[in-house]
Design an enzyme around this catalytic site. Structure first.
Site, PDB file in Angstrom:
ATOM      1  N   ARG A 172      -5.595   1.869 -13.861  1.00 18.45           N
ATOM      2  CA  ARG A 172      -5.624   3.131 -14.613  1.00 18.45           C
ATOM      3  C   ARG A 172      -4.786   4.193 -13.902  1.00 18.45           C
ATOM      4  O   ARG A 172      -4.026   4.920 -14.519  1.00 18.45           O
ATOM      5  CB  ARG A 172      -7.057   3.648 -14.729  1.00 18.45           C
ATOM      6  CG  ARG A 172      -7.975   2.886 -15.647  1.00 18.45           C
ATOM      7  CD  ARG A 172      -9.340   3.541 -15.592  1.00 18.45           C
ATOM      8  NE  ARG A 172     -10.360   2.754 -16.268  1.00 18.45           N
ATOM      9  CZ  ARG A 172     -10.695   2.899 -17.538  1.00 18.45           C
ATOM     10  NH1 ARG A 172     -10.068   3.794 -18.280  1.00 18.45           N
ATOM     11  NH2 ARG A 172     -11.650   2.165 -18.074  1.00 18.45           N
ATOM     12  N   ILE A 173      -4.973   4.271 -12.581  1.00 21.68           N
ATOM     13  CA  ILE A 173      -4.259   5.291 -11.815  1.00 21.68           C
ATOM     14  C   ILE A 173      -2.774   4.973 -11.778  1.00 21.68           C
ATOM     15  O   ILE A 173      -1.931   5.851 -11.992  1.00 21.68           O
ATOM     16  CB  ILE A 173      -4.845   5.401 -10.394  1.00 21.68           C
ATOM     17  CG1 ILE A 173      -6.302   5.870 -10.452  1.00 21.68           C
ATOM     18  CG2 ILE A 173      -4.013   6.356  -9.541  1.00 21.68           C
ATOM     19  CD1 ILE A 173      -7.067   5.709  -9.164  1.00 21.68           C
ATOM     20  N   ASP A 192       2.742  -6.079 -10.509  1.00 18.75           N
ATOM     21  CA  ASP A 192       1.381  -6.392 -10.940  1.00 18.75           C
ATOM     22  C   ASP A 192       1.414  -7.768 -11.602  1.00 18.75           C
ATOM     23  O   ASP A 192       2.051  -7.936 -12.639  1.00 18.75           O
ATOM     24  CB  ASP A 192       0.848  -5.344 -11.926  1.00 18.75           C
ATOM     25  CG  ASP A 192      -0.646  -5.512 -12.179  1.00 18.75           C
ATOM     26  OD1 ASP A 192      -1.070  -6.648 -12.497  1.00 18.75           O
ATOM     27  OD2 ASP A 192      -1.392  -4.523 -12.059  1.00 18.75           O
ATOM     28  N   ALA A 252      -5.361   4.189  -2.659  1.00 22.76           N
ATOM     29  CA  ALA A 252      -6.244   3.159  -3.209  1.00 22.76           C
ATOM     30  C   ALA A 252      -7.384   2.870  -2.231  1.00 22.76           C
ATOM     31  O   ALA A 252      -8.424   3.528  -2.277  1.00 22.76           O
ATOM     32  CB  ALA A 252      -5.441   1.911  -3.531  1.00 22.76           C
ATOM     33  N   ARG A 253      -7.199   1.904  -1.367  1.00 19.90           N
ATOM     34  CA  ARG A 253      -8.162   1.575  -0.322  1.00 19.90           C
ATOM     35  C   ARG A 253      -7.388   1.217   0.935  1.00 19.90           C
ATOM     36  O   ARG A 253      -6.335   0.584   0.883  1.00 19.90           O
ATOM     37  CB  ARG A 253      -9.059   0.405  -0.733  1.00 19.90           C
ATOM     38  CG  ARG A 253     -10.071   0.735  -1.826  1.00 19.90           C
ATOM     39  CD  ARG A 253     -11.141   1.701  -1.299  1.00 19.90           C
ATOM     40  NE  ARG A 253     -12.185   1.963  -2.290  1.00 19.90           N
ATOM     41  CZ  ARG A 253     -12.151   2.973  -3.154  1.00 19.90           C
ATOM     42  NH1 ARG A 253     -11.096   3.776  -3.179  1.00 19.90           N
ATOM     43  NH2 ARG A 253     -13.159   3.168  -3.991  1.00 19.90           N
ATOM     44  N   ASP A 276      -4.204   8.807   2.057  1.00 21.61           N
ATOM     45  CA  ASP A 276      -5.482   9.444   1.713  1.00 21.61           C
ATOM     46  C   ASP A 276      -6.643   8.522   2.056  1.00 21.61           C
ATOM     47  O   ASP A 276      -7.793   8.951   2.060  1.00 21.61           O
ATOM     48  CB  ASP A 276      -5.507   9.795   0.219  1.00 21.61           C
ATOM     49  CG  ASP A 276      -6.711  10.651  -0.143  1.00 21.61           C
ATOM     50  OD1 ASP A 276      -6.921  11.690   0.512  1.00 21.61           O
ATOM     51  OD2 ASP A 276      -7.443  10.266  -1.080  1.00 21.61           O
ATOM     52  N   GLU A 281     -12.221   3.797   7.179  1.00 22.97           N
ATOM     53  CA  GLU A 281     -12.123   4.986   6.338  1.00 22.97           C
ATOM     54  C   GLU A 281     -11.914   6.253   7.177  1.00 22.97           C
ATOM     55  O   GLU A 281     -11.116   7.108   6.831  1.00 22.97           O
ATOM     56  CB  GLU A 281     -13.395   5.126   5.501  1.00 22.97           C
ATOM     57  CG  GLU A 281     -13.465   6.362   4.625  1.00 22.97           C
ATOM     58  CD  GLU A 281     -12.647   6.245   3.342  1.00 22.97           C
ATOM     59  OE1 GLU A 281     -12.528   7.262   2.649  1.00 22.97           O
ATOM     60  OE2 GLU A 281     -12.136   5.148   3.042  1.00 22.97           O
ATOM     61  N   HIS A 300      -9.490  11.293   2.116  1.00 24.18           N
ATOM     62  CA  HIS A 300      -9.955  10.690   0.864  1.00 24.18           C
ATOM     63  C   HIS A 300     -10.331  11.767  -0.156  1.00 24.18           C
ATOM     64  O   HIS A 300     -11.443  11.786  -0.700  1.00 24.18           O
ATOM     65  CB  HIS A 300     -11.148   9.761   1.128  1.00 24.18           C
ATOM     66  CG  HIS A 300     -11.309   8.701   0.068  1.00 24.18           C
ATOM     67  ND1 HIS A 300     -12.035   7.548   0.256  1.00 24.18           N
ATOM     68  CD2 HIS A 300     -10.841   8.624  -1.212  1.00 24.18           C
ATOM     69  CE1 HIS A 300     -12.019   6.818  -0.851  1.00 24.18           C
ATOM     70  NE2 HIS A 300     -11.306   7.443  -1.749  1.00 24.18           N
TER      71      HIS A 300
END
Length: 342
Positions: A172-173, A192, A252-253, A276, A281, A300
């Protein structure tokens, strides 16, 4: 699904402490009360060990409205909620709390992932445009020099005209970033494995293998989901393929990027980064990411923050209104899609 002839569905809020106060305004609480039988100020923080008042509300609840920090809905928790028919999640991914037991019991699920995607995409757009203009470098140099300087000469290779941007993941992002990039004179590559050439053409992007995308892009922005298959998908080979002076953006992660491979590229100054998210984390206090001049590190914050939370609340209440009227969710979450999405 709830039917329009029924009375209002009973609803319980379930999320981490403090979230509801930031998520809902008085307008949202009034709408909650109009759409459901609920106490909009009663919030369950731990459904696995509820107090008497929460336990009573959970036993009656037909709908759970969840957000960050919601208790995982295990079979044991669901046994205490025999009337539960739907989960409306006022945030993005439902993987933390919607378990297989929910799908086994036919519970309908929706999330505000679409609303949460917008601020992440906006952050990414700003990062891409700033990377092209080499804003981070110019600001640091200006702060150091504090004098007249030939900036046009120093930044002669900068700019956002016909620069190539690589998007990793048509989430979506990722798709929203592609949309936001359309007004600009940029060439957009997409990696993708689930996107067919015809769909890529409709998006206005060129499909490319990941290594090729990295080699051709001045900016690489990561928008893939966190899955076992995507761990360290940006690793030594992909980073080495990126041109000198290129920027990696990760909203993302952290686990999607091999940080051990990234750090030497950043320390040498060959690559730049806007991060970010990191792995872990919270980087340790001695991490070079805090001090490298070619790294913009943020805690984040790309996702919904401050008044952006209200957009997620609006989408969730729109879905609750559909449920109360006996209509299907506009944005349902389906278990099959979770295998390759966030």
């Amino acid at each position: 699904m709830h039917h329009a002839t029924d009375t209002q569905p009973s609803l319980l809020l379930a999320m981490a402490p403090g979230i509801a106060q930031r998520l809902f305004t008085d307008r949202h609480r009034a709408r909650l009360a109009a759409l459901s039988r609920t106490d909009p100020y009663l919030v369950a923080h731990d459904l696995a060990a509820p107090g008497p008042r929460i336990a009573a509300a959970l036993a009656e609840a037909e709908v759970l409205l969840t957000c960050w920090g919601a208790t995982p809905l295990t079979a044991e928790v669901l046994d205490t909620a025999p009337n539960l028919r739907a989960v409306v999640h006022a945030a993005g991914s439902v993987k933390h709390h919607v378990t297989q037991a929910c799908w086994d019991r036919g519970i309908a699920v929706t999330s505000a992932a679409a609303a949460n995607a917008l601020p992440v995409a906006e952050y990414t757009l700003a990062a891409i445009l700033f990377a092209g203009k080499r804003v981070l470098h110019a600001a640091a140099r200006y702060r150091a020099l504090r004098a007249d300087h030939d900036w046009r000469e120093e930044l002669h290779g900068a700019g956002n005209h016909r620069r190539t941007v690589g998007i990793v993941g048509a989430s979506r992002i990722g798709r929203r970033v592609v949309e936001l990039l359309r007004p600009f004179d940029l060439d957009v590559l997409l990696y993708d494995p689930y996107v067919a050439p015809r769909e890529a053409a409709a998006l206005g992007v060129e499909l490319a293998p990941l290594d090729d995308l990295c080699a051709r892009s001045s900016v690489v922005s990561v928008h893939a989901p966190q899955l076992p298959a995507t761990r360290h998908m940006i690793g030594t080979r992909q980073l080495a393929a990126m041109p000198a002076g290129a920027t990696l953006i990760n909203t993302a992660r952290g686990s999607l990027v091999d940080e051990a491979a990234l750090l030497p590229e950043l320390a040498s100054g060959r690559l730049h980064a806007v991060l970010d998210v990191t792995d872990p984390e919270l980087p340790p206090p001695d991490s070079p990411l805090y001090d490298l001049p070619n790294v913009l590190l943020t805690p984040h914050i790309a996702g919904s923050l401050g008044d952006e939370l209200h957009r997620m609340a609006d989408q969730s209440l729109d879905e609750l209104e559909r449920y109360a009227a006996g209509r299907p969710f506009a944005d349902p979450v389906r278990p099959a899609s979770l295998r390759h999405s966030a």
